[in-house]
Design an enzyme around this catalytic site. Sequence first.
Site, short mmCIF file in Angstrom:
data_model
loop_
_atom_site.label_atom_id
_atom_site.label_comp_id
_atom_site.label_asym_id
_atom_site.label_seq_id
_atom_site.Cartn_x
_atom_site.Cartn_y
_atom_site.Cartn_z
N CYS A 2 0.77 -1.27 0.11
CA CYS A 2 0.05 -0.13 0.01
C CYS A 2 0.76 1.47 -0.03
O CYS A 2 2.04 1.25 0.44
CB CYS A 2 -1.01 0.14 1.32
N ARG A 27 4.07 -0.41 -4.82
CA ARG A 27 3.49 -0.82 -3.43
C ARG A 27 2.21 -1.56 -3.65
O ARG A 27 1.87 -2.11 -2.37
CB ARG A 27 3.36 0.15 -2.39
N TRP A 74 -2.63 -2.78 -1.52
CA TRP A 74 -2.37 -4.17 -1.75
C TRP A 74 -3.10 -4.82 -0.66
O TRP A 74 -3.11 -4.80 0.49
CB TRP A 74 -0.74 -4.42 -1.76
N ASN A 100 -1.61 2.26 5.51
CA ASN A 100 -0.83 1.21 5.25
C ASN A 100 -0.07 0.33 6.35
O ASN A 100 0.22 1.08 7.19
CB ASN A 100 0.71 1.74 4.35
N GLY A 101 -0.49 -0.93 6.36
CA GLY A 101 -0.40 -1.69 7.58
C GLY A 101 -1.54 -2.60 8.15
O GLY A 101 -2.43 -2.67 7.19
N GLU A 491 17.35 -17.76 -7.59
CA GLU A 491 16.82 -16.55 -8.24
C GLU A 491 16.22 -16.78 -9.65
O GLU A 491 15.30 -16.07 -9.74
CB GLU A 491 18.20 -15.58 -7.97
N LYS A 495 12.50 -15.32 -10.38
CA LYS A 495 12.06 -14.35 -11.59
C LYS A 495 11.19 -14.85 -12.25
O LYS A 495 10.08 -14.16 -12.72
CB LYS A 495 13.35 -14.22 -12.22
N GLU A 498 7.52 -15.39 -10.73
CA GLU A 498 6.75 -14.20 -10.40
C GLU A 498 6.27 -13.34 -11.34
O GLU A 498 5.31 -12.47 -11.30
CB GLU A 498 7.67 -13.44 -9.38
N HIS A 514 17.42 -36.53 -5.81
CA HIS A 514 16.96 -37.05 -4.68
C HIS A 514 15.19 -36.53 -4.73
O HIS A 514 14.89 -36.40 -3.57
CB HIS A 514 17.62 -36.14 -3.54
N LYS A 613 5.81 -4.42 -4.30
CA LYS A 613 7.47 -4.32 -4.12
C LYS A 613 7.98 -4.08 -2.74
O LYS A 613 8.94 -4.98 -2.34
CB LYS A 613 8.21 -3.12 -4.87
#
Length: 618
Positions: A2, A27, A74, A100-101, A491, A495, A498, A514, A613
């Site tokens: 947010c 955000r 968000w 925001n929170g 990574e 990438k 997402e 395994h 983000k």
Amino acid sequence: MCGIVAYTGKNAASRIILEGLKRLEYRGYDSAGLSIWNNNSLKTIKKTGRVDTLDREVKRTQVDGHLGIGHTRWATHGAVTENNAHPHVSSDGKFAIVHNGVIENYEQIKHFLEEKGYTFHSDTDTEALVNLIAYHYQKEPENNSSNGNRFFNSVRKSLNHVQGTYGIAVICSDHPEDLIGARHGSPLILGLGDNEHILASDVGALAMHAQNVVYLNDSEVVHITRNSFNIATITDESVEAIVQRVDWDIEESELGDYKHFMEKEIFEQPKALENAMRGRFSDDESTAKFGGLNITPQELRQVDRILFCGCGTAWHACLVAEYLIERFARIPVEVEYASEFRYRNAPLDKNTLVFVISQSGETIDTLAALRESKRKGFQTLAINNVVGSTIAREADGGIYQHAGPEIGVASTKAFTSQVMLCAMMALYLGRLRDMSFNDGVKFVKALKEAPKQVETVLKQSSHLQAIAKKYAKYEDFLFLGRQSMFPIALEGALKLKEISYIHAEGYPAAEMKHGPIALISPDCPSLFLAPQEEVFQKTLSNIQEVKARKGPIIAVTSEGSDFPRDLADDLIEIPSAHPAIQPILASIPVQLLSYYIAVERGCDVDKPRNLAKSVTVE
Ligand code: F6R
């Protein structure tokens, strides 16, 4: 998560708020809204979807004034609906809030207020807070009204009853000149303009209007008019504001000729790496030097163990740090997910140094891990990109990345710049211990060559684009690598999943047999990271195992390596380099491949679904 913006001043509030919200959209982008003091009443407009949709509605309704608050969401509590979008208005219609929170005890607050006749129209935690403010306002003496103190005190007192995190901005129809902001756990910055003030979740949203800023600290409330501001704690102790100059280049946060911020940021990596290194070598001593560590070489010599904490991509940078520091400085390193560490109560040796890595410097779990370490008395350091962020301010010392604003939700240049700083840290710590002068010279030379080598990898973008076209149709992917290539495999998988929503997993190449080998089939490509280094031959054997099971193979190897040309279906070459640089070079093809696959699949690369983000909620 947010983003909030609030404005009071001589200019049109809606333009400034919308402009700020567009810069904060990374955000969260589930819905957006604003409330403006317009023609002697509070007007609130909310829309699901992007800020552009809100912008069109604001233009259509021509709502404007000189005081207002805005939000890009968000979703945490409640689905993505207009009802749940912010701002939220108190049931008496007097107050509007953006938040925001997470208010953890919102159900108790709501229950308390419902019994007093307050009504609720959304599923959010925020609505409980705005009604609590309305409740306290009723109880405040009216003679405090003229200078806005009644409003200020009602917000301040309400926050004493709140458990959880908040960055908030509140306006009240009885006080059309006043704006109240507060923070606890979620960032909030006050920009000081000329006859105007602006509050925002990050500097990027206010830098075009204010060069001087005040970073609010936890449990602080600010009372703002267009000409004045006053900060106190929620328990009413006065706070002396520390005014700082903004370090933000607005042009750097423009898209320019690129299609996406992610693409721009991938191609900015040579510059970001230069910036990470600038002024940080001592050639005479063949080592790295850092200005802000606040820890002496003597103290560093006493360190027996380093704990690295981070989340997501930053956690992958921590894993690279483990390989590099253990290999070159011979100091044992542990890596923890910040979210696990904060609640695990892990026993740490007394000579442990705690290092957190965070691009934004606001990730709540990383911040909590830092605070927990400090509380236990450990020396803490941070690698962080955003100047003035909460983590940068709270760590005992640290290293700024200077990578420039990273706006694409998928981290790219921040990651390689973090890896570069970890490599420099390995050099610095190594030279404090057993690394020879000559090995230091080779190390410094190798690091300085990295930006040019990254450029040569970037020149292969059309080759990677062609590979991406071929593989964009697959729904499962494996990324495999050994030693320092394992974090890059993780990574690469992160990438890809997402931004293109392809299921991808990263594994140490030898672990494949395994379990994950069961996935190998013509429908599941594997990307192997196989530069020529100690375990090269072992990786080749792992590739053979996939080939024997008819799995399509993409391989990244170093130029001039002994990689058998017919072993992979598609081959990407990176320059042969010092082992400290390999993880940086190997990151570039996996970033480009993920980017081009996502573009090929028509995905919204910079704003992937469900993501934000800066993750400021647990
Ligand atoms: C992935 C990504 C995230 C972040 C993570 C930590 O591309 O960007 O996984 O790395 O949310 O963020 P910071 O580094 O800001 O703490």
